[in-house]
Design a protein around this motif. Structure first.
Motif, short mmCIF file in Angstrom:
data_model
loop_
_atom_site.label_atom_id
_atom_site.label_comp_id
_atom_site.label_asym_id
_atom_site.label_seq_id
_atom_site.Cartn_x
_atom_site.Cartn_y
_atom_site.Cartn_z
N ALA A 11 -26.90 57.15 -12.59
CA ALA A 11 -26.25 56.26 -13.55
C ALA A 11 -26.14 56.98 -14.89
O ALA A 11 -27.10 57.63 -15.33
N GLY A 12 -24.97 56.89 -15.49
CA GLY A 12 -24.74 57.52 -16.78
C GLY A 12 -24.13 58.89 -16.70
O GLY A 12 -23.64 59.41 -17.70
N GLN A 13 -24.13 59.52 -15.51
CA GLN A 13 -23.46 60.81 -15.36
C GLN A 13 -21.98 60.62 -15.59
O GLN A 13 -21.41 59.57 -15.28
N SER A 14 -21.34 61.66 -16.12
CA SER A 14 -19.89 61.62 -16.27
C SER A 14 -19.28 62.92 -15.82
O SER A 14 -19.97 63.94 -15.66
N GLY A 15 -17.98 62.88 -15.62
CA GLY A 15 -17.22 64.07 -15.25
C GLY A 15 -15.79 63.91 -15.70
O GLY A 15 -15.33 62.80 -15.98
N LEU A 16 -15.10 65.02 -15.80
CA LEU A 16 -13.68 65.03 -16.12
C LEU A 16 -12.94 65.54 -14.90
O LEU A 16 -13.26 66.62 -14.37
N VAL A 17 -11.96 64.77 -14.43
CA VAL A 17 -11.25 65.10 -13.19
C VAL A 17 -9.74 64.94 -13.37
O VAL A 17 -9.28 64.13 -14.19
N VAL A 18 -9.01 65.71 -12.58
CA VAL A 18 -7.56 65.53 -12.46
C VAL A 18 -7.33 64.83 -11.13
O VAL A 18 -7.63 65.38 -10.07
N ARG A 19 -6.85 63.60 -11.22
CA ARG A 19 -6.53 62.87 -9.99
C ARG A 19 -5.32 63.51 -9.32
O ARG A 19 -4.38 63.92 -9.99
N VAL A 20 -5.37 63.54 -7.98
CA VAL A 20 -4.26 64.08 -7.20
C VAL A 20 -3.88 63.04 -6.15
O VAL A 20 -4.18 63.19 -4.96
N PHE A 76 1.76 70.10 -15.90
CA PHE A 76 2.16 71.16 -14.98
C PHE A 76 2.20 70.62 -13.56
O PHE A 76 1.71 69.53 -13.28
N GLU A 77 2.81 71.40 -12.68
CA GLU A 77 2.80 71.09 -11.26
C GLU A 77 1.84 72.02 -10.54
O GLU A 77 1.71 73.19 -10.92
N ALA A 78 1.18 71.48 -9.53
CA ALA A 78 0.30 72.29 -8.69
C ALA A 78 0.65 72.00 -7.24
O ALA A 78 0.93 70.86 -6.87
N ARG A 79 0.60 73.04 -6.46
CA ARG A 79 0.88 72.93 -5.02
C ARG A 79 -0.43 73.18 -4.28
O ARG A 79 -1.14 74.14 -4.57
N PRO A 94 -5.54 74.78 -5.39
CA PRO A 94 -4.35 74.51 -6.20
C PRO A 94 -3.68 75.81 -6.61
O PRO A 94 -4.34 76.79 -6.97
N GLU A 95 -2.36 75.82 -6.53
CA GLU A 95 -1.59 76.98 -6.98
C GLU A 95 -0.50 76.49 -7.92
O GLU A 95 0.26 75.60 -7.54
N PRO A 96 -0.45 76.98 -9.12
CA PRO A 96 -1.38 77.96 -9.68
C PRO A 96 -2.70 77.31 -10.06
O PRO A 96 -2.76 76.10 -10.28
N ASP A 97 -3.75 78.12 -10.16
CA ASP A 97 -5.04 77.57 -10.56
C ASP A 97 -5.33 77.81 -12.04
O ASP A 97 -6.25 77.20 -12.59
N ILE A 98 -4.54 78.64 -12.70
CA ILE A 98 -4.78 78.97 -14.11
C ILE A 98 -4.80 77.73 -15.01
O ILE A 98 -5.69 77.62 -15.87
N PRO A 99 -3.88 76.77 -14.87
CA PRO A 99 -3.96 75.60 -15.76
C PRO A 99 -5.27 74.82 -15.61
O PRO A 99 -5.80 74.31 -16.60
N PRO A 151 2.29 71.33 2.78
CA PRO A 151 1.74 71.32 1.43
C PRO A 151 1.89 69.96 0.76
O PRO A 151 2.68 69.11 1.18
N VAL A 152 1.14 69.81 -0.32
CA VAL A 152 1.23 68.66 -1.21
C VAL A 152 1.50 69.22 -2.60
O VAL A 152 0.86 70.18 -3.02
N THR A 153 2.46 68.64 -3.29
CA THR A 153 2.75 69.05 -4.67
C THR A 153 2.41 67.89 -5.59
O THR A 153 2.77 66.74 -5.30
N ALA A 154 1.71 68.20 -6.67
CA ALA A 154 1.28 67.16 -7.61
C ALA A 154 1.74 67.50 -9.02
O ALA A 154 1.75 68.67 -9.41
N ARG A 155 2.07 66.49 -9.77
CA ARG A 155 2.38 66.63 -11.19
C ARG A 155 1.12 66.25 -11.95
O ARG A 155 0.60 65.13 -11.81
#
Length: 178
Positions: A11-20, A76-79, A94-99, A151-155
């Motif tokens: 409880a109380g832990q947090s994280g930052l995520v990019v939903r896909v 950005f877009e990731a594939r 994820p490609e590209p992974d740099i972002p 593949p799956v492409t995400a914005r």
């Protein structure tokens, strides 16, 4: 994000995520069964930073700082086409992974007391976890099943702050990339 069925999240832990959400049709059944974070309410995602600040340290000032740091990055877009493995873990690359790397670096630079994955790894590899703690036979079965679903492409246009309430992960805020 890591954890266990027996309450490895606190409880109380947090994280930052990019939903896909675009990946959900391909990975949801596997994640629901074989990824503890999915069972605890986290959707398909690429982790930007975990663990992050304790809930008690997340106030309006911290949220404003997160918005400012994340807002410096462009959408950005990731594939997601290829699969990768860590011991016992199957993930999508994820490609590209740099972002993703740049987002992680920017947050970790701003909050150096919260290194990615607690500083366990020299190189943080952006990924979307499908299974955790599985033997090779299960990983191979999941990989074979996923071949026809990719593949799956995400914005990518935002990063979400999620906080564990003791039972489940809840979205607390979302920060736009600009």
């Amino acid at each position: 994000m890591a954890g266990s069925d027996s309450g490895g999240f606190q409880a109380g832990q947090s994280g930052l995520v990019v939903r896909v959400p675009e990946a959900e049709p391909a990975v949801r059944a596997w994640r629901d069964r074989l990824d503890p974070s999915a069972r605890a309410g986290v959707p398909a995602h690429a982790t930007v930073l975990f663990p992050f600040l304790d809930k008690s340290r997340i106030d309006s000032g911290a949220c404003a700082a997160m918005a400012e740091v994340i807002g410096r990055h462009r959408p950005f877009e990731a594939r997601f086409e290829h699969r990768g493995r860590f011991p016992g873990i199957l993930y999508l690359v994820p490609e590209p992974d740099i972002p993703f790397r740049r987002l992680t670096e920017a947050i970790a630079d701003r909050w150096p007391q919260t290194p990615p994955f607690g500083g366990q790894f020299d190189d943080v590899v952006p990924h979307l976890t499908i299974t955790q703690g599985q033997d090779d036979a299960v990983l191979e079965e999941a990989e074979a099943n996923l071949r026809s679903r990719l593949p799956v492409t995400a914005r990518v246009s935002s990063v979400d702050l999620v906080v564990h309430d003791g039972t489940r992960w809840q979205q607390r805020a979302s920060f736009a990339l600009r």
